[in-house]
Design an enzyme around this catalytic site. Sequence first.
Site, PDB file in Angstrom:
ATOM      1  N   HIS A   1       0.791  -1.230   0.000  1.00 54.99           N
ATOM      2  CA  HIS A   1       0.000   0.000   0.000  1.00 54.99           C
ATOM      3  C   HIS A   1       0.823   1.280   0.000  1.00 54.99           C
ATOM      4  CE1 HIS A   1       0.751  -0.233   4.382  1.00 54.99           C
ATOM      5  NE2 HIS A   1       0.540   1.070   4.398  1.00 54.99           N
TER       6      HIS A   1
HETATM    7  C1  UD1 Z   1      -2.445   5.667   5.646  1.00 54.29           C
HETATM    8  C2  UD1 Z   1      -1.169   6.282   6.209  1.00 54.29           C
HETATM    9  C3  UD1 Z   1      -0.021   5.293   6.068  1.00 54.29           C
HETATM   10  C4  UD1 Z   1      -0.370   3.952   6.699  1.00 54.29           C
HETATM   11  C5  UD1 Z   1      -1.691   3.449   6.140  1.00 54.29           C
HETATM   12  C6  UD1 Z   1      -2.089   2.221   6.891  1.00 54.29           C
HETATM   13  C7  UD1 Z   1      -0.890   8.719   6.004  1.00 54.29           C
HETATM   14  C8  UD1 Z   1      -0.244   9.800   5.227  1.00 54.29           C
HETATM   15  N1  UD1 Z   1      -0.790   7.492   5.464  1.00 54.29           N
HETATM   16  O1  UD1 Z   1      -2.235   5.458   4.259  1.00 54.29           O
HETATM   17  O2  UD1 Z   1       1.124   5.810   6.729  1.00 54.29           O
HETATM   18  O3  UD1 Z   1       0.652   3.048   6.427  1.00 54.29           O
HETATM   19  O4  UD1 Z   1      -2.720   4.439   6.311  1.00 54.29           O
HETATM   20  O5  UD1 Z   1      -3.028   1.451   6.228  1.00 54.29           O
HETATM   21  O6  UD1 Z   1      -1.438   8.966   7.044  1.00 54.29           O
HETATM   22  N2  UD1 Z   1      -9.651   4.542   1.656  1.00 54.29           N
HETATM   23  C9  UD1 Z   1     -10.816   3.843   1.650  1.00 54.29           C
HETATM   24  N3  UD1 Z   1     -11.328   3.435   2.852  1.00 54.29           N
HETATM   25  C10 UD1 Z   1     -10.745   3.719   4.033  1.00 54.29           C
HETATM   26  C11 UD1 Z   1      -9.571   4.445   4.028  1.00 54.29           C
HETATM   27  C12 UD1 Z   1      -9.027   4.845   2.838  1.00 54.29           C
HETATM   28  O7  UD1 Z   1     -11.387   3.563   0.606  1.00 54.29           O
HETATM   29  O8  UD1 Z   1     -11.279   3.298   5.095  1.00 54.29           O
HETATM   30  C13 UD1 Z   1      -9.048   4.939   0.370  1.00 54.29           C
HETATM   31  C14 UD1 Z   1      -9.426   6.360  -0.047  1.00 54.29           C
HETATM   32  O9  UD1 Z   1      -9.597   6.388  -1.406  1.00 54.29           O
HETATM   33  C15 UD1 Z   1      -8.187   7.151   0.305  1.00 54.29           C
HETATM   34  C16 UD1 Z   1      -7.064   6.140   0.124  1.00 54.29           C
HETATM   35  O10 UD1 Z   1      -7.631   4.889   0.484  1.00 54.29           O
HETATM   36  O11 UD1 Z   1      -8.026   8.273  -0.500  1.00 54.29           O
HETATM   37  C17 UD1 Z   1      -5.853   6.418   0.978  1.00 54.29           C
HETATM   38  O12 UD1 Z   1      -6.215   6.580   2.358  1.00 54.29           O
HETATM   39  P1  UD1 Z   1      -5.300   7.496   3.331  1.00 54.29           P
HETATM   40  O13 UD1 Z   1      -5.783   7.396   4.722  1.00 54.29           O
HETATM   41  O14 UD1 Z   1      -5.163   8.876   2.760  1.00 54.29           O
HETATM   42  O15 UD1 Z   1      -3.893   6.854   3.191  1.00 54.29           O
HETATM   43  P2  UD1 Z   1      -3.445   5.343   3.257  1.00 54.29           P
HETATM   44  O16 UD1 Z   1      -2.849   4.955   1.959  1.00 54.29           O
HETATM   45  O17 UD1 Z   1      -4.547   4.512   3.800  1.00 54.29           O
HETATM   46  N1  UDP Z   2      -3.556  -5.891   9.106  1.00 49.74           N
HETATM   47  C1  UDP Z   2      -4.833  -6.424   9.269  1.00 49.74           C
HETATM   48  N2  UDP Z   2      -5.512  -6.841   8.154  1.00 49.74           N
HETATM   49  C2  UDP Z   2      -4.989  -6.755   6.891  1.00 49.74           C
HETATM   50  C3  UDP Z   2      -3.682  -6.208   6.740  1.00 49.74           C
HETATM   51  C4  UDP Z   2      -2.996  -5.777   7.880  1.00 49.74           C
HETATM   52  O1  UDP Z   2      -5.330  -6.530  10.396  1.00 49.74           O
HETATM   53  O2  UDP Z   2      -5.655  -7.143   5.924  1.00 49.74           O
HETATM   54  C5  UDP Z   2      -2.833  -5.409  10.313  1.00 49.74           C
HETATM   55  C6  UDP Z   2      -1.449  -5.964  10.539  1.00 49.74           C
HETATM   56  O3  UDP Z   2      -1.494  -7.154  11.305  1.00 49.74           O
HETATM   57  C7  UDP Z   2      -0.783  -4.831  11.317  1.00 49.74           C
HETATM   58  C8  UDP Z   2      -1.418  -3.578  10.730  1.00 49.74           C
HETATM   59  O4  UDP Z   2      -2.622  -4.020  10.115  1.00 49.74           O
HETATM   60  O5  UDP Z   2      -1.106  -4.919  12.699  1.00 49.74           O
HETATM   61  C9  UDP Z   2      -0.511  -2.932   9.719  1.00 49.74           C
HETATM   62  O6  UDP Z   2      -1.203  -1.906   9.078  1.00 49.74           O
HETATM   63  P1  UDP Z   2      -0.789  -1.345   7.654  1.00 49.74           P
HETATM   64  O7  UDP Z   2       0.063  -2.309   6.939  1.00 49.74           O
HETATM   65  O8  UDP Z   2      -2.056  -0.872   7.007  1.00 49.74           O
HETATM   66  O9  UDP Z   2       0.011  -0.008   8.036  1.00 49.74           O
HETATM   67  P2  UDP Z   2       1.535   0.335   8.333  1.00 49.74           P
HETATM   68  O10 UDP Z   2       1.990  -0.515   9.461  1.00 49.74           O
HETATM   69  O11 UDP Z   2       2.295   0.144   7.071  1.00 49.74           O
HETATM   70  O12 UDP Z   2       1.496   1.790   8.673  1.00 49.74           O
END
Ligand code: UD1
Ligand code: UDP
Length: 365
Positions: A210
């Site tokens: 991601h």
């Molecule tokens: C965010 C964090 C990242 C973290 C990740 C964990 C920031 C800058 N990034 O990235 O550090 O590793 O979360 O998963 O804070 N969306 C949905 N449903 C949701 C949430 C998001 O559809 O519940 C989609 C939306 O289109 C959104 C995109 O995902 O624009 C990105 O979501 P966003 O929270 O901006 O960043 P992440 O890539 O999720």
């Molecule tokens: N995780 C989860 N379901 C999934 C993928 C990840 O519960 O389908 C959990 C994983 O075990 C960990 C956390 O989500 O605890 C990691 O989140 P993510 O990879 O979204 O974010 P990051 O750590 O890169 O910020």
Amino acid sequence: MISRIKVLSVVGARPNFMKVAPIHRAMLEAADLFEHHIVHTGQHYDQRMSDAFFADLDMPHPSWFLGVGSGSHAQQTARVMTGFEEVCQQAQPDYVIVVGDVNSTIACALVSVKMGIRTGHVEAGLRSNDRAMPEEINRLATDAIVDDLFVTEQSGYDNLVREGVAPSRIHFVGNTMIDSLHVALPRSRQSPILATLGVQPQSYLLVTLHRPSNVDDRQQLTALMETMAHLSSEVPVVFPVHPRTRQHLSHWDIACPDGVIMIDPVGYIDFVALVQGARCVVTDSGGIQEETTALGIPCVTARTSTERPSTVELGTNVLVHPEQHAILHAVATILHGGAKRGTVPPLWDGHAAERIVGVLRSHYS
Ligand code: UD1
Ligand code: UDP
């Protein structure tokens, strides 16, 4: 009666829930001194990215939900700030805890510090040294302003000292995400997810992707999916797809290769079961590098840097350039018996949250 110390902990995005759940539990144990509340910014909002975790982590519903949703960095950060300022005005907390490195982390830290509220950052000091990552900016900015810096690994301590933070403000407490892992393991062993997906333990790869650098670029995402096609010709690949990645796969009409079991994100208990059963995990996640190291599961991190070097130096993680040849080579080495044997980093023992609450207790006793 003397009023208790009011502490607000902020959650917003998926990896925050695992970090805060143990803090909430430890705060309940210290309820003589602390009144603890959870504030959910709503940065993540899909059932599978948010609500699912409250039940899996045995966490109460948040006392406040800001409902900020998605947007540009500025929009999202600004909405969190406005909403959280109102919460702080209303709740008058004595202490705010922010965790990790997401936009909700820096947004709430900025608000609470400027309101004169003592603020702690859990998972401070991690550095990828790559300022193209939005998380790196969030980490640097948060650590520059908070009062207490709770670190998970030695590199966090060393980075902060190098940046001029007074050692007395740095607390090496261990990793609350691993506290959650310890609690989840017995339930994960009962999870039916492997049977539901039709995979056998030790017979499949688990992949998550991601990071914007991997999934926001059409060529890069296409190349990674081709890499998965190669991998899946050897061994089944289970791929729970993050919403950011799903959006781009669909927008660019990139197909799911045969042999790749593409599923929605799964809940925490099921995900831990998938990690435990995997022959190897391929990821660009931060937290998953740590969970695989704690469980001794081989992990290939497809990134140019990691902010969690202890997982490479001590654990089972190998960092590989995110391109096909390097990933296939690293996975083949593992599949042919060449996986690293790691050790678990110091203080990743299931008691980090208790240490954090111990530090707070020492502030107020
Ligand atoms: C965010 C964090 C990242 C973290 C990740 C964990 C920031 C800058 N990034 O990235 O550090 O590793 O979360 O998963 O804070 N969306 C949905 N449903 C949701 C949430 C998001 O559809 O519940 C989609 C939306 O289109 C959104 C995109 O995902 O624009 C990105 O979501 P966003 O929270 O901006 O960043 P992440 O890539 O999720
Ligand atoms: N995780 C989860 N379901 C999934 C993928 C990840 O519960 O389908 C959990 C994983 O075990 C960990 C956390 O989500 O605890 C990691 O989140 P993510 O990879 O979204 O974010 P990051 O750590 O890169 O910020």
